[in-house]
Each structure stands twice: as C-alpha cells, then as structure tokens.
Design a protein around this motif. Structure first.
Motif, PDB file in Angstrom:
ATOM      1  N   LEU A  56      -8.373   5.585  -3.678  1.00 40.32           N
ATOM      2  CA  LEU A  56      -8.104   4.913  -2.405  1.00 40.32           C
ATOM      3  C   LEU A  56      -6.773   4.164  -2.413  1.00 40.32           C
ATOM      4  N   GLY A  57      -5.874   4.557  -3.293  1.00 40.00           N
ATOM      5  CA  GLY A  57      -4.573   3.887  -3.369  1.00 40.00           C
ATOM      6  C   GLY A  57      -4.658   2.503  -3.962  1.00 40.00           C
ATOM      7  N   ALA A  94      -4.553   3.227   4.797  1.00 39.30           N
ATOM      8  CA  ALA A  94      -3.163   3.292   4.310  1.00 39.30           C
ATOM      9  C   ALA A  94      -2.306   2.189   4.935  1.00 39.30           C
ATOM     10  N   ALA A 144      -6.555  10.879  -3.072  1.00 40.90           N
ATOM     11  CA  ALA A 144      -6.979   9.466  -3.076  1.00 40.90           C
ATOM     12  C   ALA A 144      -8.242   9.240  -2.256  1.00 40.90           C
ATOM     13  N   ARG A 187       0.873  -1.187   0.000  1.00 38.76           N
ATOM     14  CA  ARG A 187       0.000   0.000   0.000  1.00 38.76           C
ATOM     15  C   ARG A 187       0.904   1.229   0.000  1.00 38.76           C
ATOM     16  N   ALA A 188       0.356   2.331  -0.514  1.00 42.38           N
ATOM     17  CA  ALA A 188       1.074   3.614  -0.447  1.00 42.38           C
ATOM     18  C   ALA A 188       0.664   4.351   0.814  1.00 42.38           C
ATOM     19  N   ILE A 246      -1.489  17.910   4.820  1.00 41.57           N
ATOM     20  CA  ILE A 246      -1.666  16.596   4.189  1.00 41.57           C
ATOM     21  C   ILE A 246      -1.015  16.536   2.798  1.00 41.57           C
ATOM     22  N   SER A 247      -0.614  15.324   2.399  1.00 40.00           N
ATOM     23  CA  SER A 247       0.034  15.169   1.088  1.00 40.00           C
ATOM     24  C   SER A 247      -1.020  15.241  -0.014  1.00 40.00           C
ATOM     25  N   GLY A 279      -8.409  21.944   2.100  1.00 40.17           N
ATOM     26  CA  GLY A 279      -9.090  21.357   3.246  1.00 40.17           C
ATOM     27  C   GLY A 279      -8.844  22.210   4.491  1.00 40.17           C
ATOM     28  N   SER A 280      -9.300  21.713   5.626  1.00 43.56           N
ATOM     29  CA  SER A 280      -9.192  22.516   6.850  1.00 43.56           C
ATOM     30  C   SER A 280      -7.750  22.628   7.322  1.00 43.56           C
ATOM     31  N   ALA A 302      -1.151  13.493  -2.935  1.00 47.61           N
ATOM     32  CA  ALA A 302      -1.637  12.183  -3.413  1.00 47.61           C
ATOM     33  C   ALA A 302      -2.571  11.536  -2.396  1.00 47.61           C
ATOM     34  N   GLY A 303      -2.246  11.671  -1.105  1.00 47.51           N
ATOM     35  CA  GLY A 303      -3.086  11.051  -0.062  1.00 47.51           C
ATOM     36  C   GLY A 303      -4.444  11.723   0.030  1.00 47.51           C
ATOM     37  N   GLY A 357     -10.617  11.745  -1.644  1.00 46.57           N
ATOM     38  CA  GLY A 357     -11.672  12.736  -1.922  1.00 46.57           C
ATOM     39  C   GLY A 357     -11.748  13.831  -0.873  1.00 46.57           C
ATOM     40  N   GLY A 371       0.841   8.373   2.615  1.00 44.15           N
ATOM     41  CA  GLY A 371       1.150   9.788   2.440  1.00 44.15           C
ATOM     42  C   GLY A 371       1.651  10.363   3.750  1.00 44.15           C
ATOM     43  N   GLU A 394      -7.598  13.285  18.991  1.00 42.71           N
ATOM     44  CA  GLU A 394      -8.970  13.158  18.498  1.00 42.71           C
ATOM     45  C   GLU A 394      -9.111  11.999  17.533  1.00 42.71           C
ATOM     46  N   HIS A 441     -11.879  17.270   0.961  1.00 44.83           N
ATOM     47  CA  HIS A 441     -12.599  18.461   0.483  1.00 44.83           C
ATOM     48  C   HIS A 441     -12.487  19.603   1.480  1.00 44.83           C
TER      49      HIS A 441
HETATM   50  C1  LIG Z   1      -6.558  17.206  11.660  1.00 43.66           C
HETATM   51  C2  LIG Z   1      -7.154  16.663  10.391  1.00 43.66           C
HETATM   52  C3  LIG Z   1      -7.998  17.471   9.643  1.00 43.66           C
HETATM   53  C4  LIG Z   1      -8.570  16.978   8.461  1.00 43.66           C
HETATM   54  N1  LIG Z   1      -9.351  17.818   7.723  1.00 43.66           N
HETATM   55  C5  LIG Z   1      -9.935  17.372   6.591  1.00 43.66           C
HETATM   56  C6  LIG Z   1     -10.721  18.230   5.786  1.00 43.66           C
HETATM   57  O1  LIG Z   1     -10.821  19.435   6.010  1.00 43.66           O
HETATM   58  N2  LIG Z   1     -11.376  17.695   4.719  1.00 43.66           N
HETATM   59  C7  LIG Z   1     -11.290  16.380   4.407  1.00 43.66           C
HETATM   60  O2  LIG Z   1     -11.944  15.941   3.457  1.00 43.66           O
HETATM   61  N3  LIG Z   1     -10.478  15.539   5.118  1.00 43.66           N
HETATM   62  C8  LIG Z   1      -9.808  16.017   6.188  1.00 43.66           C
HETATM   63  N4  LIG Z   1      -8.976  15.180   6.897  1.00 43.66           N
HETATM   64  C9  LIG Z   1      -8.747  13.817   6.388  1.00 43.66           C
HETATM   65  C10 LIG Z   1      -7.535  13.779   5.456  1.00 43.66           C
HETATM   66  O3  LIG Z   1      -7.593  14.814   4.517  1.00 43.66           O
HETATM   67  C11 LIG Z   1      -7.490  12.469   4.675  1.00 43.66           C
HETATM   68  O4  LIG Z   1      -7.435  11.405   5.549  1.00 43.66           O
HETATM   69  C12 LIG Z   1      -6.311  12.411   3.682  1.00 43.66           C
HETATM   70  O5  LIG Z   1      -6.410  11.231   2.914  1.00 43.66           O
HETATM   71  C13 LIG Z   1      -4.974  12.450   4.396  1.00 43.66           C
HETATM   72  O6  LIG Z   1      -3.918  12.539   3.461  1.00 43.66           O
HETATM   73  P1  LIG Z   1      -2.570  11.743   3.773  1.00 43.66           P
HETATM   74  O7  LIG Z   1      -1.518  12.224   2.849  1.00 43.66           O
HETATM   75  O8  LIG Z   1      -2.255  11.795   5.214  1.00 43.66           O
HETATM   76  O9  LIG Z   1      -3.003  10.291   3.323  1.00 43.66           O
HETATM   77  P2  LIG Z   1      -2.763   8.883   4.091  1.00 43.66           P
HETATM   78  O10 LIG Z   1      -3.654   8.842   5.282  1.00 43.66           O
HETATM   79  O11 LIG Z   1      -1.327   8.637   4.287  1.00 43.66           O
HETATM   80  O12 LIG Z   1      -3.353   7.884   2.965  1.00 43.66           O
HETATM   81  C14 LIG Z   1      -4.699   7.986   2.561  1.00 43.66           C
HETATM   82  C15 LIG Z   1      -4.914   7.170   1.285  1.00 43.66           C
HETATM   83  O13 LIG Z   1      -4.141   7.713   0.228  1.00 43.66           O
HETATM   84  C16 LIG Z   1      -3.364   6.685  -0.360  1.00 43.66           C
HETATM   85  N5  LIG Z   1      -2.100   7.287  -0.818  1.00 43.66           N
HETATM   86  C17 LIG Z   1      -1.229   8.049  -0.112  1.00 43.66           C
HETATM   87  N6  LIG Z   1      -0.185   8.395  -0.890  1.00 43.66           N
HETATM   88  C18 LIG Z   1      -0.409   7.820  -2.102  1.00 43.66           C
HETATM   89  C19 LIG Z   1       0.304   7.772  -3.332  1.00 43.66           C
HETATM   90  N7  LIG Z   1       1.465   8.399  -3.500  1.00 43.66           N
HETATM   91  N8  LIG Z   1      -0.234   7.073  -4.350  1.00 43.66           N
HETATM   92  C20 LIG Z   1      -1.403   6.424  -4.236  1.00 43.66           C
HETATM   93  N9  LIG Z   1      -2.123   6.435  -3.092  1.00 43.66           N
HETATM   94  C21 LIG Z   1      -1.631   7.130  -2.053  1.00 43.66           C
HETATM   95  C22 LIG Z   1      -3.155   5.655   0.745  1.00 43.66           C
HETATM   96  O14 LIG Z   1      -2.849   4.375   0.208  1.00 43.66           O
HETATM   97  C23 LIG Z   1      -4.520   5.699   1.401  1.00 43.66           C
HETATM   98  O15 LIG Z   1      -5.414   4.924   0.645  1.00 43.66           O
HETATM   99  C24 LIG Z   1      -8.333  15.644   8.044  1.00 43.66           C
HETATM  100  C25 LIG Z   1      -7.459  14.838   8.789  1.00 43.66           C
HETATM  101  C26 LIG Z   1      -6.861  15.361   9.938  1.00 43.66           C
HETATM  102  C27 LIG Z   1      -5.907  14.499  10.714  1.00 43.66           C
END
Ligand SMILES: Cc1cc2nc3c(=O)[nH]c(=O)nc-3n(C[C@H](O)[C@H](O)[C@H](O)COP(=O)(O)OP(=O)(O)OC[C@H]3O[C@@H](n4cnc5c(N)ncnc54)[C@H](O)[C@@H]3O)c2cc1C
Length: 427
Positions: free
Chosen positions: A171-172, A62, A125, A50-51, A118-119, A113-114, A121-122, A127, A53, A296, A129
């Motif tokens: 969803l990766g 993830a 993946a 799995r990937a 966050i990365s 987003g808020s 790609a993550g 959605g 972020g 949280e 918003h």
């Molecule tokens: C404090 C906080 C506030 C948030 N606020 C919002 C908000 O305002 N709006 C909202 O919609 N969400 C919000 N979220 C949720 C967050 O945006 C999502 O969980 C988002 O996916 C996190 O990105 P990440 O890079 O940490 O991804 P990860 O949690 O690391 O991974 C999420 C998914 O992305 C895939 N992925 C990651 N990198 C890659 C890659 N390079 N290629 C393919 N797939 C990949 C993973 O396999 C997994 O399926 C919040 C989360 C937190 C902790």
C-alpha cells in the motif's frame, strides 16, 4: 547475466486528479526525481510523503497533504534475465509497455488485470489481480523489489528473505519502489470466447466447473435478471477450444462485445476465438483506448471461494438497490497466496466487482449495503477501490496485519508514509 532489452517511457499522472476524476490530490508539493539519489534526498527531506503511480485508484490511497512523489522520471529500463526467468523493470512502467517488450523477446507474465494502463509498482502495491483459478494476483510474480525508505535508504528485498511477504502488497507504506523483479515464462497465445446469457441457476449449480474451465474467466452481470450477461473465457491455445454451441445454457456471442453492452467493442481486446499474444487477450481493454466505461467509480470485495455462491446470493438479494447506480459487475477468481496484505492471503478467492455510475453521493450508501450483506463472509475490499468499512475492521480480516505494522515501523519509524492513510477508503 541480465540483458538490457529496451527502454520505455513511463507515464505518470501529473494532472492533480486521479484517472476517474473523483479525487483531487491535496499534496502541497509534487516531485518527479530523475535519479535514485534525487529520490533519496526527496524522501529524507519530506515530513509526510506518498508515492503515486498512474493514479488509477478510486480512493485516497495515493494521496498526501504533504508531498507526492512519482518514479516516472527515473530511467525506466527493462532487463530480462533469461537464466533466472525474471525481468527487472522500473516501478512506473505500465504493464502494457512491459508486456510488448516481453512478447517481442519471447516471454510472458502469468497474468494481467483488465487494463494494461496501470503502473507496475502501483498495481503490485494494491494487490491488483486478473482472473483464473490457478493465477495468483499480479503481486505474486514479484521476486524482488528495490525501494527507497522514509529516511532515504535504498533497500533491496528478495523472495525468501524476512519481511518480503509483507513488503510486496504494501500500500505504499514501506517505501517508494524504484524497480521490481518479476517472474516470467515463455510467451503463450490466448483465444477469447465470449458467451451471453448464462442462466443464474446454472452458475449457482456449476460454479466451480464454470470458473475453472478456462485459464482466465470473467463473468459480467448487471444483477438485473435470471441471467449473467456475459462470460469471457480466455483459453490458452494449449487448452482445448470450446466445442461449438451452447455452454451451461449460455450462447456464443456472434460479434465482439464490450462488457457494458451499450458501449462500442472497439476498445476491447479481440474475441470470437481469434488466437493472439497473451498481452492482447488477457486484459479486456486495449492499451491505446480508454479502458472500461471511462466515467465511473469502482468497488470490489474479495470473499473466500467456498462462500462464493452464498455471497453472490446475498448480493443478488439487494439487486434493486444496486441496479440504479451500477454500470456492470464482474466476477473473477484469484488463487491463494502468501503476501500478508494481499486480499487473497491464504484463501482461494472470488472477486465481486462493481463499476458504478460516477456519483459518489449516490454510490456510497449502496457500497455500504453491499458490505453489510457480505459481512458474514469477511470480505476484503480491493485496496485501490471504494469501500466504507473502517480500516480497523478491515485489518481484523488480515491475520498478518500486526506483523505488517511492525514491518512498516522498521522501514518508516516516524510514520512519514503512514500519515492520513487510515481514512482513504471512500474518497
Ligand atoms: C479502468 C480501471 C480498471 C481496473 N481494473 C482492475 C483489475 O482488473 N484488477 C484489479 O485488481 N484492479 C483494477 N483496477 C484498480 C487498479 O489496478 C489499482 O487501483 C492500481 O493500484 C492502480 O495502479 P496505479 O499505478 O494507478 O496506482 P496508484 O493509484 O497511483 O497508487 C496505488 C498505490 O500504489 C502506491 N504506489 C504507486 N507507485 C508506487 C511506488 N513507486 N512505490 C511504492 N508505492 C507506490 C501508492 O502510494 C498507492 O498506495 C482498475 C482501475 C481502473 C481505473
């Protein structure tokens, strides 16, 4: 012609746990390749992978019991193509870092987003918003993506090509995204006005008017009384500023606030109508501080806009169950889109979000109760937050689910990326 505008560091989570600390990753091996060729070898050699972020998801989406791979070791360049109005950026780059580069070059993304931590790609993946009646989720800005598929092939998909609409919020499950091309627009400025104590009766009466009043509107409620605690109205400076005084019975805040009233406002973006760059107003939280409460869990259910008032009334009906495990709820709007697994696929959407206390055992039964009262409205859970509805029931709420499964099977015929993904939701 693309122009190189800068390089940034791309952080990843190597700590073995997600941001919230409720998930300990089970991966036997972790990889951080420094070239695309290395990534191709990692993918080709892995049995289950799995990937990852920045690990800001609250469930096991993830996670893997096989391998985990991050693209944070790849050269994270940012290339603006002014003519095409796009930027191509490494998948591991954080929105906050991309946004500063874009702003310095005179550009903007349509929304954030808020949090900026966050990365790309993550976030794409799952959605992820922000808010705004006319704003699609962040994935709707994607114009192309380059990914390494399960067998190690490097594939580019562009908007308009077959399968693209299924490959963005993926969803990766289709491959590991190396870089993403996003639509950009000229930079703009935003003013953030916070109002307090919006009477619930006024919200219910004038829901659409209240939500569409600003470029991006967020309502924060603790479901604890006859008022919505705060309304954050993010207005572009080319929109009229609100006249002074009350608004739908809500009163303007007299100082900066945190959505959770007891927390200090220092980690929040500037308020009180001070104009500022889009990327320093659209997120609620500043890049250099811990976002949200920090301690949280989160869930979010996205319901069709036309059922918003009925859905909110249903949730309000179980407020006594919600209150003991809740820190704050946030209500936002998201425009409909065409991305097959987007929670806003072909429906104008209201997101009903919950920031819970960090106690999974206490929270899960309440999440299930929220899902039960929302069930008549076919809620689509945020893919990266906690939910308890079985995945086959969630799948039934997505018209293109079977098409997505076929697409996944073409890029990952052996199911290398799909192992264990069907039991991720509650952590
Ligand atoms: C404090 C906080 C506030 C948030 N606020 C919002 C908000 O305002 N709006 C909202 O919609 N969400 C919000 N979220 C949720 C967050 O945006 C999502 O969980 C988002 O996916 C996190 O990105 P990440 O890079 O940490 O991804 P990860 O949690 O690391 O991974 C999420 C998914 O992305 C895939 N992925 C990651 N990198 C890659 C890659 N390079 N290629 C393919 N797939 C990949 C993973 O396999 C997994 O399926 C919040 C989360 C937190 C902790």
């Amino acid at each position: 012609m693309a122009c190189e505008t800068g390089r940034v560091t791309a952080p990843s989570n190597d700590a073995g746990r997600n941001w919230a600390g409720n998930i300990t990753f089970r991966a036997a091996r972790r990889h951080r390749p420094s070239t695309v060729d290395e990534l191709r070898t990692v993918m080709a050699d892995a049995e289950h992978i799995r990937a990852i972020g920045t690990a800001h998801s609250f469930n096991r989406i993830a996670d893997s019991t096989g391998d985990l791979v991050s693209v944070a070791g790849l050269r994270p360049s940012i290339a603006i193509d002014a003519k095409a109005a796009t930027v191509t950026v490494g998948g591991a780059v954080r929105y906050g870092d991309l946004a500063s580069h874009l702003y310095a070059a005179g550009y903007a993304l349509h929304n954030l987003g808020s949090l900026p931590h966050i990365s790309i790609a993550g976030a794409v993946a799952t959605g992820t918003h922000g808010s705004g009646d006319r704003n699609g989720n962040l994935a709707t800005a994607v114009r192309a993506l380059r990914m390494v598929t399960a067998d190690g092939d490097l594939v580019t998909l562009r908007r308009g090509e077959a399968g693209f609409d299924g490959a963005v919020v993926a969803l990766g499950l289709l491959g590991v995204v190396v870089d993403v091309t996003l639509a950009i627009e000229p930079a703009f400025e935003v003013r953030q006005f916070v109002f307090e104590r919006l009477p619930w009766s006024r919200l219910v009466e004038s829901f659409d008017e209240i939500l569409r009043d600003a470029y991006s509107t967020s309502l924060f409620t603790s479901w604890s009384g006859p008022v919505v605690d705060q309304v954050w109205r993010k207005k572009r400076t080319d929109e009229p500023a609100p006249p002074g005084g009350d608004w739908f019975g809500a009163v303007p805040a007299t100082g900066p606030l945190h959505p959770i009233r007891s927390m200090p406002a220092d980690n929040c973006t500037a308020q009180l109508g001070a104009p500022g760059p889009w990327h320093e107003r659209l997120p609620h939280f500043r890049l250099e501080f811990t976002p949200s409460a920090g301690d949280e869990l989160q869930s979010e259910f996205l319901v069709p806009r036309e059922h918003a008032v009925a859905a909110l009334t249903a949730v309000d009906g179980i407020r006594d169950r919600i209150a003991p495990v809740l820190q704050i709820s946030e209500l936002r709007s998201v425009a409909a889109d065409e991305l097959w697994l987007s929670p806003s696929y072909r429906r104008e959407t209201i997101g009903i979000h919950f920031t819970w206390i960090p106690d999974t055992a206490a929270v899960l039964p309440v999440v299930a109760a929220v899902e039960e009262v929302l069930a008549p409205f076919a809620p689509r859970p945020h893919w990266g937050k906690i939910f308890t509805t079985p995945l086959d029931a969630v799948a039934a709420r997505y018209e293109r689910w079977d098409d997505f499964q076929r697409l996944a099977a073409t890029y990952d015929p052996g199911g290398k990326l799909r192992s264990q993904y069907d039991a991720w939701q509650s952590g």
